[in-house]
Design an enzyme around this catalytic site. Sequence first.
Site, mmCIF file in Angstrom:
data_model
loop_
_atom_site.group_PDB
_atom_site.id
_atom_site.type_symbol
_atom_site.label_atom_id
_atom_site.label_comp_id
_atom_site.label_asym_id
_atom_site.label_seq_id
_atom_site.Cartn_x
_atom_site.Cartn_y
_atom_site.Cartn_z
ATOM 1 N N LYS A 8 0.817 -1.373 0.061
ATOM 2 C CA LYS A 8 0.117 0.086 0.072
ATOM 3 C C LYS A 8 0.906 1.186 -0.081
ATOM 4 C CE LYS A 8 -2.331 -0.934 3.883
ATOM 5 N NZ LYS A 8 -1.909 -2.115 4.180
ATOM 6 N N ARG A 83 -9.807 2.091 8.542
ATOM 7 C CA ARG A 83 -9.639 0.582 8.746
ATOM 8 C C ARG A 83 -10.790 -0.131 9.566
ATOM 9 N NH1 ARG A 83 -3.154 1.151 8.478
ATOM 10 N NH2 ARG A 83 -2.741 -0.907 8.559
ATOM 11 N N ARG A 122 11.334 -6.838 5.176
ATOM 12 C CA ARG A 122 11.282 -5.369 5.578
ATOM 13 C C ARG A 122 11.629 -5.012 6.647
ATOM 14 N NH1 ARG A 122 5.781 -2.338 4.732
ATOM 15 N NH2 ARG A 122 5.245 -3.036 6.946
ATOM 16 N N ARG A 128 11.757 -1.730 11.606
ATOM 17 C CA ARG A 128 10.420 -1.441 12.348
ATOM 18 C C ARG A 128 9.972 -2.431 13.419
ATOM 19 N NH1 ARG A 128 5.529 -0.259 8.148
ATOM 20 N NH2 ARG A 128 4.300 -1.048 9.726
ATOM 21 N N ARG A 139 -1.089 -8.657 12.987
ATOM 22 C CA ARG A 139 -1.755 -7.756 12.017
ATOM 23 C C ARG A 139 -2.622 -8.097 11.004
ATOM 24 N NH1 ARG A 139 3.555 -5.195 10.557
ATOM 25 N NH2 ARG A 139 2.203 -3.614 9.468
#
Length: 186
Positions: A8, A83, A122, A128, A139
């Site tokens: 996204k 969301r 990632r 992160r 998630r």
Amino acid sequence: MGPPGAGKGTQAKVVAEHFGIPAISTGDIFRFNVSEGTPLGKKAQEYMDAGEYVPDEVTNLMVRNRIDEPDAEPGFLLDGYPRTLAQVEELDGMIAFTGHRLDAVVVLTADQDELVDRLLQRAQVEGRTDDTEEVIRRRQEVYGEQTKPLIEVYRQRGIVHEIDGMGAIDDVTKRIYDALDVVPQS
Ligand code: AMP
């Protein structure tokens, strides 16, 4: 829209630039506030680190303030918002007030197992704190429970474009442009 890791953020930046409008990423705004140690960041961090959604009141207020900025006046692309059903309703109210209109909802679809791999990669690159395997799985679950049902809400409005999010970045962008009937600039 699309599950975590579907691409996204990457696509939002490219498509928004094409239209000359800001890509407003709630995740990026939260991460910025966390890194700056702001009161908003302090509120958001524990939810993000657990893979849960930040409460609607906090998120809605943040988006409301952001789309009030002058650069969003000609239009904007939302990445990662809404969301939840409450956020859908809130967004409807916000844009009725500002005089904007929701033109399209782009949903990126992707294979769940491949997404977990992508996110783990990632995590190594970006570091992160919400990219551990356990949090990644949570998630994905939260997306399925709270966000996926929104696709149906928007489908009933006739504005959903479901796009295969797998493959090369440029190929996915092209699919989005085709669906939105956009002639890409070279
Ligand atoms: P993202 O980068 O879009 O995956 O967002 C990272 C995290 O920020 C999410 O896992 C949530 O904790 C939080 N977040 C981002 N957008 C929202 C939203 N619209 N509502 C609630 N929490 C959000």
